[in-house]
Design an enzyme around this catalytic site. Sequence first.
Site, PDB file in Angstrom:
ATOM      1  N   GLU D 210       0.831  -1.202   0.000  1.00 31.55           N
ATOM      2  CA  GLU D 210       0.000   0.000   0.000  1.00 31.55           C
ATOM      3  C   GLU D 210       0.866   1.251   0.000  1.00 31.55           C
ATOM      4  O   GLU D 210       1.530   1.578   0.988  1.00 31.55           O
ATOM      5  CB  GLU D 210      -0.905  -0.006   1.235  1.00 31.55           C
ATOM      6  CG  GLU D 210      -1.877  -1.153   1.253  1.00 31.55           C
ATOM      7  CD  GLU D 210      -2.672  -1.270  -0.036  1.00 31.55           C
ATOM      8  OE1 GLU D 210      -3.217  -0.243  -0.483  1.00 31.55           O
ATOM      9  OE2 GLU D 210      -2.727  -2.377  -0.607  1.00 31.55           O
ATOM     10  N   LYS D 340      -9.547 -15.396  16.206  1.00 24.79           N
ATOM     11  CA  LYS D 340      -9.768 -14.857  14.848  1.00 24.79           C
ATOM     12  C   LYS D 340     -11.053 -14.044  14.756  1.00 24.79           C
ATOM     13  O   LYS D 340     -11.745 -14.068  13.729  1.00 24.79           O
ATOM     14  CB  LYS D 340      -9.819 -15.996  13.810  1.00 24.79           C
ATOM     15  CG  LYS D 340      -8.607 -16.895  13.802  1.00 24.79           C
ATOM     16  CD  LYS D 340      -7.495 -16.339  12.963  1.00 24.79           C
ATOM     17  CE  LYS D 340      -6.125 -16.868  13.336  1.00 24.79           C
ATOM     18  NZ  LYS D 340      -5.983 -18.290  13.455  1.00 24.79           N
ATOM     19  N   ASP D 414       0.961 -14.839  12.711  1.00 22.44           N
ATOM     20  CA  ASP D 414      -0.256 -15.361  12.103  1.00 22.44           C
ATOM     21  C   ASP D 414      -1.094 -14.152  11.697  1.00 22.44           C
ATOM     22  O   ASP D 414      -1.766 -13.536  12.526  1.00 22.44           O
ATOM     23  CB  ASP D 414      -1.021 -16.227  13.106  1.00 22.44           C
ATOM     24  CG  ASP D 414      -2.236 -16.887  12.455  1.00 22.44           C
ATOM     25  OD1 ASP D 414      -2.595 -16.499  11.323  1.00 22.44           O
ATOM     26  OD2 ASP D 414      -2.825 -17.780  13.084  1.00 22.44           O
ATOM     27  N   HIS D 505     -11.207  28.807   4.526  1.00 20.29           N
ATOM     28  CA  HIS D 505     -11.924  28.625   3.281  1.00 20.29           C
ATOM     29  C   HIS D 505     -13.044  29.646   3.179  1.00 20.29           C
ATOM     30  O   HIS D 505     -13.247  30.282   2.146  1.00 20.29           O
ATOM     31  CB  HIS D 505     -12.499  27.205   3.242  1.00 20.29           C
ATOM     32  CG  HIS D 505     -12.938  26.762   1.879  1.00 20.29           C
ATOM     33  ND1 HIS D 505     -14.192  26.963   1.417  1.00 20.29           N
ATOM     34  CD2 HIS D 505     -12.263  26.127   0.896  1.00 20.29           C
ATOM     35  CE1 HIS D 505     -14.288  26.455   0.187  1.00 20.29           C
ATOM     36  NE2 HIS D 505     -13.128  25.940  -0.142  1.00 20.29           N
TER      37      HIS D 505
END
Lengths: 512, 512, 512, 512
Positions: D210, D340, D414, D505
Amino acid sequence: MFIPSMILKQLYTNGSLTNIDSAIKFSIKNRLKDSKLTEIKSISINGNKIPLENISLDLGNKTTIQATSISKSNSVDFPLKKTLDIIVISDKLDVGKHEIEISVIANPFGKLKFSVDDSIVDTKANVIRIPRSDDDYCKEIIKERQDFIEKETGAKLEHIRNYSLDPNTLKGNIENFGGVAQIPIGFAGPITVNGEHAKGDFLVPLATTEGTLVASYNRGIKVLNLCGGVTCSVIGDAMQRAPVFEFENARNARDFVKWVQENLKKISEEAESTSSIAKLQYIDPFLANKFAFLRFNYSTGDAAGQNMVGRATFSACSWILDNYKGIQHFYLESNFATDKKASQINIMRTRGKRVVAEAVLKRDILIQHMRVEPESLAHHGSIANVGSFLSGANNNGAHSPNAITAMFIATGQDVANVSESSAGLVYTELTKEKDLYISITIPSLIIATYGGGTGLATQRECLDMLGCIGKGKVNKLAEIIAGVVLAGEVSLASAISSSDWVSSHEEYGRNR
Amino acid sequence: MFIPSMILKQLYTNGSLTNIDSAIKFSIKNRLKDSKLTEIKSISINGNKIPLENISLDLGNKTTIQATSISKSNSVDFPLKKTLDIIVISDKLDVGKHEIEISVIANPFGKLKFSVDDSIVDTKANVIRIPRSDDDYCKEIIKERQDFIEKETGAKLEHIRNYSLDPNTLKGNIENFGGVAQIPIGFAGPITVNGEHAKGDFLVPLATTEGTLVASYNRGIKVLNLCGGVTCSVIGDAMQRAPVFEFENARNARDFVKWVQENLKKISEEAESTSSIAKLQYIDPFLANKFAFLRFNYSTGDAAGQNMVGRATFSACSWILDNYKGIQHFYLESNFATDKKASQINIMRTRGKRVVAEAVLKRDILIQHMRVEPESLAHHGSIANVGSFLSGANNNGAHSPNAITAMFIATGQDVANVSESSAGLVYTELTKEKDLYISITIPSLIIATYGGGTGLATQRECLDMLGCIGKGKVNKLAEIIAGVVLAGEVSLASAISSSDWVSSHEEYGRNR
Amino acid sequence: MFIPSMILKQLYTNGSLTNIDSAIKFSIKNRLKDSKLTEIKSISINGNKIPLENISLDLGNKTTIQATSISKSNSVDFPLKKTLDIIVISDKLDVGKHEIEISVIANPFGKLKFSVDDSIVDTKANVIRIPRSDDDYCKEIIKERQDFIEKETGAKLEHIRNYSLDPNTLKGNIENFGGVAQIPIGFAGPITVNGEHAKGDFLVPLATTEGTLVASYNRGIKVLNLCGGVTCSVIGDAMQRAPVFEFENARNARDFVKWVQENLKKISEEAESTSSIAKLQYIDPFLANKFAFLRFNYSTGDAAGQNMVGRATFSACSWILDNYKGIQHFYLESNFATDKKASQINIMRTRGKRVVAEAVLKRDILIQHMRVEPESLAHHGSIANVGSFLSGANNNGAHSPNAITAMFIATGQDVANVSESSAGLVYTELTKEKDLYISITIPSLIIATYGGGTGLATQRECLDMLGCIGKGKVNKLAEIIAGVVLAGEVSLASAISSSDWVSSHEEYGRNR
Amino acid sequence: MFIPSMILKQLYTNGSLTNIDSAIKFSIKNRLKDSKLTEIKSISINGNKIPLENISLDLGNKTTIQATSISKSNSVDFPLKKTLDIIVISDKLDVGKHEIEISVIANPFGKLKFSVDDSIVDTKANVIRIPRSDDDYCKEIIKERQDFIEKETGAKLEHIRNYSLDPNTLKGNIENFGGVAQIPIGFAGPITVNGEHAKGDFLVPLATTEGTLVASYNRGIKVLNLCGGVTCSVIGDAMQRAPVFEFENARNARDFVKWVQENLKKISEEAESTSSIAKLQYIDPFLANKFAFLRFNYSTGDAAGQNMVGRATFSACSWILDNYKGIQHFYLESNFATDKKASQINIMRTRGKRVVAEAVLKRDILIQHMRVEPESLAHHGSIANVGSFLSGANNNGAHSPNAITAMFIATGQDVANVSESSAGLVYTELTKEKDLYISITIPSLIIATYGGGTGLATQRECLDMLGCIGKGKVNKLAEIIAGVVLAGEVSLASAISSSDWVSSHEEYGRNR
């Protein structure tokens, strides 16, 4: 409110199969639309067709009509919610299940055919029974029930018998009525609310048995008032029912949802045909495995609306079931509503009213009246966020359900909705002036000013006290509740934060 | 219940600084233990030491004592919860904050020194005030308040004024009392409960305004009774308060928790010194960032116990604060309790009672009485699990809060605890005989048979009806509530499942 | 993917303010649209206007142009993503912050005016630096880095240096490249997938270091194949960015959302102007306190799309900010996306692909090959639901992330998206034939067949192995992954369930 | 890591029932402890007792022994993990299930008796098979697999074939090995870590595809270093396995938990007998319905420990099953581990390491290097908390999984444990000096420096780079990862916050 089982049962039947003398009685109820029966085509019991001559309809008021006499020109009125008793001359049926098939022609439906399993029940169970009567709200039966309870349990019902409400007003509110719970009401306020619907000062009834609650809210109200009052806004409004449709596989469920979206107009019409109030805003579809969950979102006027949206959704689903092939199972509710439950979806997407109360608490007033600095409140707020995150709580504030419950009891709300209404989201911020902006969002506040318990004796007086009687007042009530809730957050958070006395403790502590 | 702010304020002071004539009054309150003052050492205001001759104590009953007269042999009794007013001859103080330092010798504490900021408040705000009086529960002031509300709001308080309870019993239950909410009670049952504490048949009072609720529970009760009743068991019991301690860094917080675990015996003693009932079971520590959250778990007898565990935890924390260096901030609550909140930790680790109701529903009875097959109930249960998972609900059942709320109102519980009590976990399973095992776990049912509103007029009658008055009855009440809850699950789940009429609809549907 | 900071910085400036000799260099970058500068109107530094004569633009390739020379007829091309360096003759600026104002005329924007704070940084920190060069992917600099690491850490980089990929292909994939991790790939399958996009048998590359993983998936695949393969369907697809807008109060936030809904067409156009691929599906608005969260949902073709939707949303928000008054703060992300997070909203409303894998497992095959009966798998599934509910897990299945991670590594996915992709919802049901319907929904599977790491050397080979190279292949990949995931659920759930040996243990247990 | 199914199967049997010529082979495997067989008492197949003369044991290495020859003085060694093949002279068994009973005497167990169902499988399914061989990691079979894949899929495996690791090191790490994924590694740092285990400057390998990820972490590292480095502490450590025990009813489940608590010492011994490393810290019991969930918490040294705690828990449960009556079902896992999975229990009670990284970011450095003021970072943090609360996210920070994943891939973790490791809790606070205290807690970081993929070629080099090879290094690795994670939070949060450019802005915006 409560899902009435009637709308959950099979359309057009209420299944009261009974043996009467040498005949059988069976009832059908119209749950959809006004109609007229123009012909009884056939009735079978357990597969045996009954000769039409043996069939008659009991129209009530001691009037009956032979099935053979019904015709287009001699039709039987069958308006919505009407129950017709069908009498079939036949042998008695055994205890157990029986299958009845009925085929009729009705205007405007055309030919209708139902198949229904019903049972003859052996009714000797449950020997002790609470007394009931046809006029179940009259003095005599109420007294009979009270006496029965006293006799059976040995408890004296001295205070429960004391009430001023008229039991006849309770039809639709309670069954087996036997008296009242007396819940003490304390007054708080007046609280200055700067709402869009609630504008001005409000005296607040709190029905509770928890000591210091009224006093604590009063302390918070005082601070809010000194800071100019509390700004309240209703920012969302929706009531839901969430049926589920099961398919052979995931793909079929997905395709069904597309079809639903394409037929939204028709579905909406069916849903809205059941009430002049309920308006279908949108349907949120959720897909998982082979299921399609449709979460119908409605606006429901001044009512909380759970029953209303149940009926509307049932009607919409009936249309869907008639017009879409391949649905394997259908349930009107799927735990996605999520009625009487705290849930993430209620927090995200509103159930009932989504309402915000906001205030800027002046530094000086906090210090003088609550003995706490804005920084300390903000700091405790940050830590409470950590606590809420770790504990998985549905509320990062202090105790919003206290005010909500006390006002729910006082004003006739469905108090079990505290489940949903308990969620809250507090946000604090120091302003440039070192004052404290504080606000709370109540994302799923379920309230009504019409229906449910709102019309009962004391409940209506409490609503009157808040100026919330009459049409279009539900948002006003939401704003007032939110304002009171914020007062309680200020009060309790201040109490907790002012206990942050570690440094002084260390400096001046005991035992030195 | 509600966290009383008193225990959250600074120890030994309640800060009512006021100007009285040519003197100043200041109060101290004993919040820890019975003791005796044996010497006033010094008092300073804004750093200026006050001559001892100018100081006296108002002992109540028009008795005063000069500070100079106090000694070991002439000590002043200062029992727990007693407030002493200290009078100091001095100029009036300006509106605003002032610092008072006080140093005394007290038995058994030794030398005590406090420094407190307090304020002279400008009290002209809030011009409209709800009337109050010294005897705030007497007839006159109640009437004055009612009249005031009527005048201010225009509402008529006809029914709210109607009550039979004795207002004098309400001290500690409500402030600014002005009447009662009349909540209708309906009777259900009797329900056959096979509990460890509740054994037999119970008639159940349900206070609600939601139509069909009582009827629906009754239907479920009938089924349970026909299947031999409902088996109920209390499987957990704990009430919590969760203070947070902030440190310079995470490492210090971790080391603190180790120290706490090593000093558990002493901490436990301090906690339990505040009550003969509260027993500290264990402390759950949670670490995050630089914070140590300690979740104290207590058993609290027949009381719900929120106040009790607040006091106990405060006492334990006071000892901790005195004996551990390096605590930067301390708050008695951190949103980890999690009081009045639905939370994952309550579901996991119990708050109040953890109670299970179980039954095996006979196939035939389900079909005959509820018109639903066990398989259909189990199937709907599976789908409701999917719905609950997706929606993030705290309950995979149908509507347990309905019974809980109605029984909470009837029996004087803190109804705001419906927030926690709304969680539920339903499990269904087909037996080998094709009957249905169904059970519900209510992991955080917060109830009492002592304290709070349980002693009030109608509330006590309802507890009496259930045989739940007297010592050691709280688990009995838990079992009865759980049994009623399961009845409602059976009833509503059957209603929903019996609407699964798709196949018959497809076969015999309309418009063909 | 990763949110590139470039799109998060201020529009049109990249702020590289530096002293160069007797001048100052400052850069502006075009992040919106192709345009032409037709006039430099003025530049001020710390409020001091710079004479136009002292300003020039460095156009690259050693070309400069004087500010005074720029005009409509001599405009400067300023295409999207181009950076212009502005050189201002001036004294050196001190270390610290400086304010630069710049006013230009650009076609098609008209007059533009910016005010930017930028800093001259003291860059002596961090003395040890990883070597870099202009051509940062050439052999020499890579070796220099490897040698540097070996020298600094004492580690030998023998294997990391071994790679066959071409470093020049890594621009846009990694910085400071220094070698590769070698992750072993094991092959599983072929798995028979009955998808809408994936049809047939697929050999599957799994990159993992966890022993038994490949073997376990292979066991599951065998069972699925024997049962006719796995049916897979993509049932949802969306990628999000969720900006937040802060207002003075809740009411303003609510009104803003209404405005957004009324201007959806224009907002959509702005969003979609940034890419030919990203299509805005819908905006989910969420209101809380004084904040309006807008969750933009896009389809993104074969790309995962996080960057794409970041750019699109930024563009849409720029238009919003220009056209709506009263926004007090704006952030492009609010933790509502929810990127790289497991969340309830991802589970409910899809992030990436929502994909389902389904199979009917034949009773005989389960028993023969997995030594488990369908009833046992279903029973364990029910209990695992209870465990998931209590533990607050985002997955009621066994281990879907194992296959997902191994396939993500193999095929060049953003592996950190395992965070979202770890969610799973398993549903099992006994069929009438006593076989087992089992399915898993992966509600937020974030994958790509284009962009990110999908084009790299081994990654592309793995995609090729699956037939997932070329346009329109991302749903095919989703289906294959889901199929493999289900194989693993069958395999591990069977292993756990076959350990349910209590009864035989009791009968024939040890020590008797 | 991955639950190996071996420990989940029935003790002492691995069920490879096969027909060989005129005999049947059946294997038993020792999964508990070293032992010796001193007598074969009897073996029955499908209820038919086999004459002892027809039974022999294949001891490997072409040695067999007759059952009749086995005795105390001629015992058969049966060490842990050894498989014995039993040969029974008999007719061939049909395809399908068969029941084998075996009764032996073994030292130190005494008499053991098992009953096992096993099947003769028809193995004609799955015609296409990935090539395998006895030596499944030799060059030839790897090449055969690669060629097979190329032939079957048409993909060229040019780069996958390129690796320097020795395939023989992969036993226990992968099956069906066929090459490697090349994941590019970029270097970041050095980062200054002030840990208890990691002290000094560390160069960090990040394996990712990435773009901007390495650069972004480097930016954050620079800021942390300029502020004196990052303080890291491991504050918790536990690895879990969570079996479930089912009873007849809730009461029995509750009583079982009491028994477990009373027998903790013995249970602990059984658990710890399986490994010299795993130490049982405590068992968390959770009760619901008729289930008792026991969550075993272990410390596991330098290993992640999932397999180790699986074995230990299985051993403990075997003892429990032998010693407690009334358990109806038992499963070694119940989704309460929660392996998991992202879960609330992991966030609350730690899985793997609980580690905190902290820093005080100097105001000037933030402004100079990140162009953001501390107040702005804190403000965005507050809003992100609101977003996280509403969306139900397991992380209120920006992107901690990015660093975690890249370091997991690089160092042989893992990677599927990113599921649990993705949780994060960021806390920010302005100091009195207006600097920013920022910290992140990673409550469930699952890592190892021993076992799994940590010993493989490039993985070991990366651990070496971090000085994390050798005994007792796992906490050092945890601290380094946490430090890098915090760098990324600083970097991305700054990028998002510096886009808060609304006011400028509005003032200087376009189109005016």
